[in-house]
Write a protein that holds these residues in place. Structure first.
Motif, PDB file in Angstrom:
ATOM      1  N   ILE A 189       0.861  -1.185   0.000  1.00 54.06           N
ATOM      2  CA  ILE A 189       0.000   0.000   0.000  1.00 54.06           C
ATOM      3  C   ILE A 189       0.896   1.233   0.000  1.00 54.06           C
ATOM      4  N   VAL A 190       0.516   2.234  -0.785  1.00 48.63           N
ATOM      5  CA  VAL A 190       1.266   3.486  -0.841  1.00 48.63           C
ATOM      6  C   VAL A 190       1.033   4.244   0.459  1.00 48.63           C
ATOM      7  N   VAL A 191       2.138   4.667   1.080  1.00 51.90           N
ATOM      8  CA  VAL A 191       2.083   5.411   2.345  1.00 51.90           C
ATOM      9  C   VAL A 191       2.846   6.724   2.187  1.00 51.90           C
ATOM     10  N   GLY A 192       2.747   7.550   3.195  1.00 54.96           N
ATOM     11  CA  GLY A 192       3.467   8.820   3.196  1.00 54.96           C
ATOM     12  C   GLY A 192       2.586   9.970   2.736  1.00 54.96           C
ATOM     13  N   GLU A 193       3.197  11.114   2.608  1.00 57.17           N
ATOM     14  CA  GLU A 193       2.487  12.326   2.228  1.00 57.17           C
ATOM     15  C   GLU A 193       2.617  12.575   0.727  1.00 57.17           C
ATOM     16  N   GLY A 194       1.561  13.083   0.135  1.00 56.76           N
ATOM     17  CA  GLY A 194       1.593  13.463  -1.269  1.00 56.76           C
ATOM     18  C   GLY A 194       1.594  12.275  -2.213  1.00 56.76           C
ATOM     19  N   LEU A 195       1.666  12.581  -3.498  1.00 56.09           N
ATOM     20  CA  LEU A 195       1.638  11.550  -4.527  1.00 56.09           C
ATOM     21  C   LEU A 195       2.961  10.800  -4.595  1.00 56.09           C
ATOM     22  N   ALA A 196       2.885   9.521  -4.938  1.00 58.64           N
ATOM     23  CA  ALA A 196       4.076   8.695  -5.143  1.00 58.64           C
ATOM     24  C   ALA A 196       4.201   8.430  -6.638  1.00 58.64           C
ATOM     25  N   ALA A 197       5.354   8.712  -7.181  1.00 58.47           N
ATOM     26  CA  ALA A 197       5.580   8.509  -8.623  1.00 58.47           C
ATOM     27  C   ALA A 197       5.729   7.027  -8.934  1.00 58.47           C
ATOM     28  N   MET A 198       5.014   6.580  -9.961  1.00 55.70           N
ATOM     29  CA  MET A 198       5.204   5.234 -10.504  1.00 55.70           C
ATOM     30  C   MET A 198       5.971   5.428 -11.804  1.00 55.70           C
ATOM     31  N   ARG A 199       7.189   4.858 -11.852  1.00 58.65           N
ATOM     32  CA  ARG A 199       8.098   5.068 -12.976  1.00 58.65           C
ATOM     33  C   ARG A 199       8.159   3.852 -13.896  1.00 58.65           C
ATOM     34  N   GLU A 200       8.617   4.088 -15.106  1.00 57.33           N
ATOM     35  CA  GLU A 200       8.743   3.014 -16.093  1.00 57.33           C
ATOM     36  C   GLU A 200       9.846   2.031 -15.704  1.00 57.33           C
ATOM     37  N   GLU A 201      10.907   2.519 -15.128  1.00 56.38           N
ATOM     38  CA  GLU A 201      12.052   1.709 -14.697  1.00 56.38           C
ATOM     39  C   GLU A 201      12.372   2.066 -13.240  1.00 56.38           C
ATOM     40  N   PRO A 202      13.173   1.249 -12.546  1.00 61.92           N
ATOM     41  CA  PRO A 202      13.500   1.525 -11.147  1.00 61.92           C
ATOM     42  C   PRO A 202      14.545   2.632 -10.987  1.00 61.92           C
ATOM     43  N   SER A 227      13.745   7.830 -14.583  1.00 59.88           N
ATOM     44  CA  SER A 227      12.931   7.114 -15.558  1.00 59.88           C
ATOM     45  C   SER A 227      11.623   7.863 -15.821  1.00 59.88           C
ATOM     46  N   ASP A 228      11.018   7.588 -16.969  1.00 59.54           N
ATOM     47  CA  ASP A 228       9.765   8.243 -17.339  1.00 59.54           C
ATOM     48  C   ASP A 228       8.672   7.962 -16.307  1.00 59.54           C
ATOM     49  N   LEU A 229       7.883   8.992 -16.016  1.00 64.95           N
ATOM     50  CA  LEU A 229       6.743   8.881 -15.106  1.00 64.95           C
ATOM     51  C   LEU A 229       5.601   8.196 -15.834  1.00 64.95           C
ATOM     52  N   ARG A 230       5.032   7.171 -15.202  1.00 65.64           N
ATOM     53  CA  ARG A 230       3.850   6.509 -15.760  1.00 65.64           C
ATOM     54  C   ARG A 230       2.586   7.064 -15.131  1.00 65.64           C
ATOM     55  N   TRP A 231       2.529   7.033 -13.800  1.00 67.65           N
ATOM     56  CA  TRP A 231       1.366   7.519 -13.068  1.00 67.65           C
ATOM     57  C   TRP A 231       1.811   8.076 -11.733  1.00 67.65           C
ATOM     58  N   ASN A 232       0.938   8.858 -11.133  1.00 70.07           N
ATOM     59  CA  ASN A 232       1.109   9.295  -9.751  1.00 70.07           C
ATOM     60  C   ASN A 232       0.084   8.558  -8.913  1.00 70.07           C
ATOM     61  N   LEU A 233       0.536   7.981  -7.809  1.00 75.70           N
ATOM     62  CA  LEU A 233      -0.333   7.198  -6.934  1.00 75.70           C
ATOM     63  C   LEU A 233      -0.592   7.937  -5.631  1.00 75.70           C
ATOM     64  N   GLU A 234      -1.841   7.947  -5.224  1.00 76.66           N
ATOM     65  CA  GLU A 234      -2.207   8.569  -3.954  1.00 76.66           C
ATOM     66  C   GLU A 234      -1.922   7.619  -2.800  1.00 76.66           C
ATOM     67  N   PRO A 235      -1.648   8.156  -1.609  1.00 77.16           N
ATOM     68  CA  PRO A 235      -1.530   7.286  -0.436  1.00 77.16           C
ATOM     69  C   PRO A 235      -2.821   6.472  -0.284  1.00 77.16           C
ATOM     70  N   GLY A 236      -2.661   5.186   0.035  1.00 76.65           N
ATOM     71  CA  GLY A 236      -3.809   4.295   0.179  1.00 76.65           C
ATOM     72  C   GLY A 236      -4.031   3.383  -1.005  1.00 76.65           C
ATOM     73  N   VAL A 237      -3.365   3.647  -2.133  1.00 75.47           N
ATOM     74  CA  VAL A 237      -3.492   2.773  -3.297  1.00 75.47           C
ATOM     75  C   VAL A 237      -2.805   1.449  -2.970  1.00 75.47           C
TER      76      VAL A 237
END
Length: 155
Positions: free
Chosen positions: A94-107, A111-121
């Motif tokens: 589960i995504v934790v912390g403050e603000g959006l978490a970047a989901m990247r194409e590579e580790p 790397s290119d940003l794919r999506w931003n995930l909200e805490p709780g995803v």
């Protein structure tokens, strides 16, 4: 005589499975494996329900075992007992912390940003490397910093 040996062998098999289940190394990660799961204050249906989870896939940390029940900790630190039949060894996070978490194409942060995930995803956890973990959120797959995921790494 052969029937007694068969009976003895059956009894060994019957009682070996529950014993083996108790030999699991603790703690370990699990996830809620049903649309609704009750967390109780004790290890048994006779104990009051503390929480009702309606979030299949939510990661939990199993810290104790008792006769078909698991004492678990959830992301906010809440602890209680859940029937082992309601849990899976499928690793999720589960995504934790403050603000959006970047989901990247590579580790990598570059790397290119794919999506931003909200805490709780919540998503299915894949491999982790160099501080990044692969996460599958409803077939949207990418890499998220491990520090933003509860359920990744060692329990």
């Amino acid at each position: 005589m052969p029937s007694r040996l068969r009976l003895a062998a059956c009894l060994v098999v019957l009682f070996a499975a529950p014993a083996a289940a108790q030999d699991v190394e603790l703690p370990y990660w699990a996830s809620i494996d049903t649309p609704e799961a009750n967390m109780r204050v004790g290890a048994g249906e006779q104990f009051p329900i503390q929480w009702v989870y309606k979030r299949e896939g939510l990661p939990v940390k199993v810290v104790r075992l008792m006769q078909g029940w698991r004492y678990v900790e959830e992301p906010d630190g809440t602890t209680g007992w859940i029937s082992a039949s309601l849990l899976s060894r499928q690793r999720t996070a589960i995504v934790v912390g403050e603000g959006l978490a970047a989901m990247r194409e590579e580790p990598s942060a570059e790397s290119d940003l794919r999506w931003n995930l909200e805490p709780g995803v919540v998503g299915d956890l894949g491999e982790c490397e160099a501080g990044w973990c692969e996460l599958d959120v409803e077939r949207h797959v990418g890499w998220v910093e491990e520090s933003r995921l509860w359920g990744a790494g060692e329990p």
